[in-house]
Design a protein around this motif. Structure first.
Motif, PDB file in Angstrom:
ATOM      1  N   ILE A 102       0.847  -1.201   0.000  1.00 32.72           N
ATOM      2  CA  ILE A 102       0.000   0.000   0.000  1.00 32.72           C
ATOM      3  C   ILE A 102       0.887   1.258   0.000  1.00 32.72           C
ATOM      4  CG2 ILE A 102      -1.718   1.336   1.290  1.00 32.72           C
ATOM      5  CD1 ILE A 102      -2.861  -1.238   2.347  1.00 32.72           C
ATOM      6  N   GLN A 114      -4.731   3.189  -7.285  1.00 35.47           N
ATOM      7  CA  GLN A 114      -4.099   3.078  -5.964  1.00 35.47           C
ATOM      8  C   GLN A 114      -5.148   2.948  -4.855  1.00 35.47           C
ATOM      9  OE1 GLN A 114      -3.500   5.250  -3.048  1.00 35.47           O
ATOM     10  NE2 GLN A 114      -2.227   3.599  -2.243  1.00 35.47           N
ATOM     11  N   ASP A 115      -6.215   3.710  -5.007  1.00 32.66           N
ATOM     12  CA  ASP A 115      -7.295   3.655  -4.009  1.00 32.66           C
ATOM     13  C   ASP A 115      -7.925   2.260  -3.990  1.00 32.66           C
ATOM     14  OD1 ASP A 115      -9.526   5.385  -2.447  1.00 32.66           O
ATOM     15  OD2 ASP A 115     -10.503   3.949  -3.779  1.00 32.66           O
ATOM     16  N   ILE A 116      -8.211   1.728  -5.184  1.00 30.31           N
ATOM     17  CA  ILE A 116      -8.838   0.405  -5.285  1.00 30.31           C
ATOM     18  C   ILE A 116      -7.884  -0.678  -4.770  1.00 30.31           C
ATOM     19  CG2 ILE A 116      -9.832  -1.290  -6.900  1.00 30.31           C
ATOM     20  CD1 ILE A 116     -11.552   1.189  -6.642  1.00 30.31           C
ATOM     21  N   LEU A 127     -20.265  -2.272   4.290  1.00 30.85           N
ATOM     22  CA  LEU A 127     -18.851  -1.983   4.034  1.00 30.85           C
ATOM     23  C   LEU A 127     -18.169  -3.223   3.458  1.00 30.85           C
ATOM     24  CD1 LEU A 127     -17.970  -0.016   7.299  1.00 30.85           C
ATOM     25  CD2 LEU A 127     -18.321   0.937   5.031  1.00 30.85           C
ATOM     26  N   ASN A 128     -18.194  -3.332   2.145  1.00 31.07           N
ATOM     27  CA  ASN A 128     -17.618  -4.521   1.497  1.00 31.07           C
ATOM     28  C   ASN A 128     -16.406  -4.206   0.630  1.00 31.07           C
ATOM     29  OD1 ASN A 128     -19.712  -6.507   2.340  1.00 31.07           O
ATOM     30  ND2 ASN A 128     -21.017  -5.033   1.307  1.00 31.07           N
ATOM     31  N   GLY A 129     -16.168  -2.938   0.354  1.00 32.62           N
ATOM     32  CA  GLY A 129     -15.036  -2.570  -0.489  1.00 32.62           C
ATOM     33  C   GLY A 129     -15.247  -2.967  -1.934  1.00 32.62           C
ATOM     34  N   PRO A 130     -14.173  -2.861  -2.735  1.00 36.36           N
ATOM     35  CA  PRO A 130     -14.311  -3.167  -4.158  1.00 36.36           C
ATOM     36  C   PRO A 130     -14.677  -4.631  -4.396  1.00 36.36           C
ATOM     37  CG  PRO A 130     -12.098  -2.338  -3.637  1.00 36.36           C
ATOM     38  CD  PRO A 130     -12.803  -2.511  -2.350  1.00 36.36           C
ATOM     39  N   GLY A 187      -5.454  -0.308  -2.664  1.00 41.79           N
ATOM     40  CA  GLY A 187      -5.357  -0.158  -1.210  1.00 41.79           C
ATOM     41  C   GLY A 187      -6.530  -0.813  -0.497  1.00 41.79           C
ATOM     42  N   GLN A 188      -7.736  -0.611  -1.041  1.00 39.86           N
ATOM     43  CA  GLN A 188      -8.925  -1.198  -0.396  1.00 39.86           C
ATOM     44  C   GLN A 188      -8.916  -2.722  -0.490  1.00 39.86           C
ATOM     45  OE1 GLN A 188     -12.787   0.658  -0.711  1.00 39.86           O
ATOM     46  NE2 GLN A 188     -11.893   2.437  -1.689  1.00 39.86           N
ATOM     47  N   THR A 199      -6.381  -4.015   1.971  1.00 44.11           N
ATOM     48  CA  THR A 199      -6.932  -3.887   3.328  1.00 44.11           C
ATOM     49  C   THR A 199      -7.877  -5.048   3.633  1.00 44.11           C
ATOM     50  OG1 THR A 199      -6.741  -1.499   3.170  1.00 44.11           O
ATOM     51  CG2 THR A 199      -8.181  -2.340   4.893  1.00 44.11           C
TER      52      THR A 199
END
Lengths: 128, 196
Positions: free
Chosen positions: B61, B107-109, B173-176, B111-112, B115
């Motif tokens: 990350i 980068q955001d995706i 809250l499941n993210g991508p 990172g998620q 995580t």
């Protein structure tokens, strides 16, 4: 009535890179008056203290999420009419439904492009 | 009558012996399982492998964030000279920088997604803790882990009771999603429009 590009925009995301991307894309669209917050509670503090015209927020943040921020905004007499776009990787139907029920103005799923951002802003604010 | 009672007693003794033998076999099976699990050194798995994997993922990350900021530094530097070139070139440069910014959303995706994996590893770590509490690597670890596990259970129960509404938000809250499950912007738009 034309959209005032000097309007004050608050962008909310816990990823610094996403804040920077949004700021740069907004700048390219002509919106330079942009402030940032890294989660819902910081955003809510800024919204209550300042004069903002528009919010673009992520969903998945701690300690206050985007949906909690949206509910707080809609429950606040001063802020309840604020245009609010959710920009998130949460793409399940139940998320869109929950956001709509909470009063979101529009919904963008990540990853997104500049054209999508512009078209959703136009649908919420009007042509610019 | 005495004969019948005596016969019953014989049957009972025989059944008791069978049950005892089964229990003994079961106890031996559990002892063997405990020995096998202890030999796997669950504490080592937790402390070395899981912990190391989490650190590596955190480093990913950090590295992608640094690289993304460097890319954006360059794109912003290009934007600064746009005013100094002719209109056609300016439009081309603006399009190019827009594409760079759009690409940087990876980068955001990423990172998620990472995580999510770290959270999964934490879950596995908790399960290993429970395993160590039940079977243990050694006595000290066993005591320590039992304490932690019991503390965690208490906290979790209190949290659940105190905040049921939050739990329903947590479900969202499941993210991508992986591409097969992810909804496109068009599908989101159609769903959003269905409310009007």
């Amino acid at each position: 009535m034309a959209v005032d590009k000097d309007m004050s925009v608050l962008i909310v995301d816990d990823y610094k890179t996403m804040l920077r991307i949004l700021r740069n894309l907004l700048k390219q669209l002509g919106f330079n008056n942009v402030d940032e917050a890294s989660d819902g509670s910081e955003a809510l503090g800024k919204l209550r203290e300042g004069e903002f015209n528009f919010v673009i927020s992520d969903w998945n943040m701690e300690p206050m999420t985007g949906i909690q921020l949206l509910r707080e905004v809609r429950a606040d007499e001063k802020l309840k009419a604020l245009p609010f776009i959710m920009v998130t990787a949460e793409s399940k139907s139940e998320n869109v439904i929950a956001a709509k029920e909470a009063g979101v103005s529009n919904y963008i799923v990540k990853p997104f492009n500049a054209e999508t951002l512009k078209s959703k802003m136009v649908s919420v604010l009007g042509e610019f | 009558m005495l004969q019948v009672i005596g016969g019953d007693q014989m049957v009972t003794d025989k059944a008791g012996a069978v049950v005892f033998s089964e229990l003994e076999a079961l106890a031996e099976y559990i002892r063997a399982a405990k020995a096998e699990i202890s030999a796997l050194r669950p504490t080592e798995v937790k402390d070395e492998f899981i912990s190391s994997a989490s650190d590596e993922l955190d480093a990913i990350i950090e590295a992608t964030a640094e690289a993304t900021h460097s890319i954006m530094d360059a794109a912003e530097a290009v934007e600064e000279v746009i005013g100094a070139v002719d209109e056609k070139a300016a439009a081309q440069l603006t399009n190019a920088t827009t594409m760079i910014y759009e690409a940087c959303t990876f980068q955001d995706i990423t990172g998620q997604r990472v995580t999510k994996i770290v959270d999964t590893l934490k879950h596995i770590e908790e399960k290993v803790d429970s395993l160590v509490a039940a079977f243990g690597d050694d006595k000290d670890t066993k005591k320590k882990t039992r304490k932690t596990a019991s503390k965690k259970t208490k906290t979790t129960k209190a949290k659940k009771t105190a905040d049921k509404k939050k739990a329903s938000d947590e479900d969202l809250l499941n993210g991508p999603q992986l591409s097969d499950n992810a909804k496109s912007q068009e599908e989101i738009d159609a769903l959003f429009a269905s409310f009007d």
